[in-house]
Design a protein around this motif. Structure first.
Motif, short mmCIF file in Angstrom:
data_model
loop_
_atom_site.label_atom_id
_atom_site.label_comp_id
_atom_site.label_asym_id
_atom_site.label_seq_id
_atom_site.Cartn_x
_atom_site.Cartn_y
_atom_site.Cartn_z
N LEU A 191 0.83 -1.20 0.00
CA LEU A 191 0.00 0.00 0.00
C LEU A 191 0.86 1.25 0.00
CD1 LEU A 191 -2.75 1.32 0.10
CD2 LEU A 191 -2.72 1.09 2.59
N VAL A 192 1.91 1.25 0.81
CA VAL A 192 2.81 2.40 0.82
C VAL A 192 3.52 2.53 -0.53
CG1 VAL A 192 4.89 3.36 1.87
CG2 VAL A 192 3.13 2.34 3.31
N GLY A 193 3.93 1.39 -1.10
CA GLY A 193 4.56 1.42 -2.42
C GLY A 193 3.60 1.93 -3.48
N ALA A 194 2.32 1.53 -3.36
CA ALA A 194 1.32 2.02 -4.31
C ALA A 194 1.13 3.53 -4.17
CB ALA A 194 0.00 1.29 -4.09
N LEU A 195 1.09 4.02 -2.93
CA LEU A 195 1.00 5.46 -2.72
C LEU A 195 2.18 6.18 -3.35
CD1 LEU A 195 -0.17 5.60 1.01
CD2 LEU A 195 -1.42 6.50 -0.95
N TYR A 196 3.36 5.60 -3.18
CA TYR A 196 4.56 6.20 -3.76
C TYR A 196 4.47 6.24 -5.29
CZ TYR A 196 9.27 6.17 -5.71
OH TYR A 196 10.37 6.42 -6.48
N LEU A 197 4.08 5.10 -5.89
CA LEU A 197 4.03 5.05 -7.35
C LEU A 197 2.91 5.93 -7.91
CD1 LEU A 197 4.78 1.34 -8.27
CD2 LEU A 197 6.09 3.36 -8.90
N VAL A 198 1.75 5.91 -7.24
CA VAL A 198 0.65 6.77 -7.69
C VAL A 198 1.06 8.24 -7.63
CG1 VAL A 198 -1.67 7.60 -7.10
CG2 VAL A 198 -1.18 5.15 -7.11
N SER A 199 1.69 8.61 -6.52
CA SER A 199 2.13 10.00 -6.37
C SER A 199 3.21 10.35 -7.38
CB SER A 199 2.64 10.23 -4.94
OG SER A 199 1.64 9.97 -3.99
N THR A 200 4.15 9.43 -7.59
CA THR A 200 5.23 9.68 -8.54
C THR A 200 4.69 9.79 -9.96
OG1 THR A 200 6.77 8.46 -7.12
CG2 THR A 200 7.44 8.85 -9.39
N ALA A 201 3.78 8.87 -10.31
CA ALA A 201 3.19 8.91 -11.65
C ALA A 201 2.43 10.21 -11.87
CB ALA A 201 2.27 7.70 -11.85
N ALA A 202 1.65 10.61 -10.87
CA ALA A 202 0.92 11.87 -10.98
C ALA A 202 1.88 13.05 -11.05
CB ALA A 202 -0.04 12.03 -9.80
N PHE A 203 2.95 12.98 -10.26
CA PHE A 203 3.95 14.04 -10.26
C PHE A 203 4.59 14.18 -11.64
CE2 PHE A 203 8.31 15.56 -9.59
CZ PHE A 203 8.08 16.72 -8.87
N LEU A 204 4.79 13.03 -12.31
CA LEU A 204 5.39 13.05 -13.65
C LEU A 204 4.37 13.28 -14.74
CD1 LEU A 204 7.84 10.02 -13.28
CD2 LEU A 204 8.42 12.45 -13.22
N GLY A 205 3.08 13.37 -14.36
CA GLY A 205 2.04 13.58 -15.34
C GLY A 205 1.63 12.33 -16.08
N VAL A 206 1.92 11.15 -15.48
CA VAL A 206 1.59 9.87 -16.11
C VAL A 206 0.26 9.37 -15.55
CG1 VAL A 206 2.28 7.46 -16.41
CG2 VAL A 206 4.01 9.28 -16.44
N GLY A 207 -0.70 9.12 -16.42
CA GLY A 207 -1.97 8.54 -15.98
C GLY A 207 -2.98 9.53 -15.44
N VAL A 208 -2.64 10.79 -15.32
CA VAL A 208 -3.58 11.80 -14.82
C VAL A 208 -3.48 13.05 -15.69
CG1 VAL A 208 -3.55 11.00 -12.43
CG2 VAL A 208 -1.87 12.68 -13.18
N GLN A 209 -4.53 13.82 -15.69
CA GLN A 209 -4.51 15.08 -16.42
C GLN A 209 -3.66 16.11 -15.66
OE1 GLN A 209 -5.65 15.41 -19.33
NE2 GLN A 209 -7.08 13.68 -19.55
N PRO A 210 -2.92 16.95 -16.36
CA PRO A 210 -2.05 17.92 -15.68
C PRO A 210 -2.78 18.93 -14.82
CG PRO A 210 -2.13 18.36 -18.05
CD PRO A 210 -2.79 17.03 -17.83
#
Length: 264
Positions: A191-210
């Protein structure tokens, strides 16, 4: 109650409450007006585009939390049967077929895999959940497999096989129950790893609208103006960190309590 449990509960309570109830309290968006200083109807001020920071905080938690929870559930929906099947089978070739491709995926850095797979996915919570789960499945399946191999070697499992027990009963009724503490600890890590990856992906603009209302997107969007409006970056970053740290502390406290109960 132990200090670790209390601290974990306190850390996780605020981001969870904001994630669950924030959208109900956000209300409609008002007219944009750049005001970096809190006040004048903006509790935390506005960002450089004139968006109310407090409203963005209220709206931005639910996507992060729901995607992380969905990704963790999806990870185990795939990793658990694969790891159990590889550990409990008597056919060496089947174990190799199930586990060796996972070794290849583990060798690829998670962020590289995220960036590669994101090219084929449209932005959205479903695609992002699947993407994060894909990254986590290989390691989770290996954890399940390693624990289940030890359980499969026990005389009790052989006795169940000789008595004609079904695979499902051996795998779910005995093996998973024997691994429940290991799986609980691993679930917290996932779960913590998922939070990290979700946050990182969003931070990089991957998978979410800017321009999405998302805590991680807030950090990325307002990072260039950190010196002008630090709250737009520090508040969502602190909420993500509190959620991850609190989750680990609560799981550690629960596992310690379980170990003490097992000794009695």
């Amino acid at each position: 109650m132990k200090p670790r449990f209390l601290l974990g509960a306190a850390l996780i309570a605020v981001p969870l409450l904001l994630a669950l109830g924030g959208p109900l309290l956000a209300g409609p968006a008002g007219p944009r007006a750049v005001s970096f200083t809190p006040g004048q109807g903006h509790w935390l001020g506005t960002d450089f585009t004139g968006r109310d920071v407090w409203r963005q905080v209220l709206l931005g938690g639910r996507p992060v939390v729901l995607v992380a929870l969905a990704a963790t559930a999806l990870t185990y929906a795939v990793a658990l049967p694969v790891g159990l099947a590889a550990a409990l089978t008597r056919r060496t070739w089947l174990e190799e077929v199930l586990m060796r491709p996972l070794d290849v995926l583990i060798a690829v850095p998670s962020l590289v895999l995220v960036l590669i797979c994101a090219a084929a996915l449209s932005p959205g919570p479903v695609g992002l959940s699947a993407l994060v789960a894909l990254v986590a499945v290989p390691d989770a399946a290996r954890t399940v497999h390693a624990g289940a191999v030890e359980v499969a070697a026990r005389p009790a499992v052989e006795a169940m096989r000789m008595s004609g027990e079904s695979w499902a009963r051996i795998a779910l009724g005995y093996t998973v129950r024997s691994l429940r503490r290991t799986l609980a600890a691993d679930a917290g890590t996932r779960l913590v790893g998922a939070l990290y990856l979700v946050s990182t992906a969003a931070f990089l603009g991957v998978g979410v609208q800017p321009d999405a209302s998302d805590w991680a997107v807030m950090v990325d969007r307002n990072r260039p103006g950190l010196d002008l409006q630090p709250l737009a970056v520090l508040v969502p970053a602190a909420l993500i960190a509190a959620l991850a740290t609190g989750t680990n502390l609560l799981l550690d406290a629960a596992l310690q309590r379980g170990r003490r109960g097992a000794r009695r």
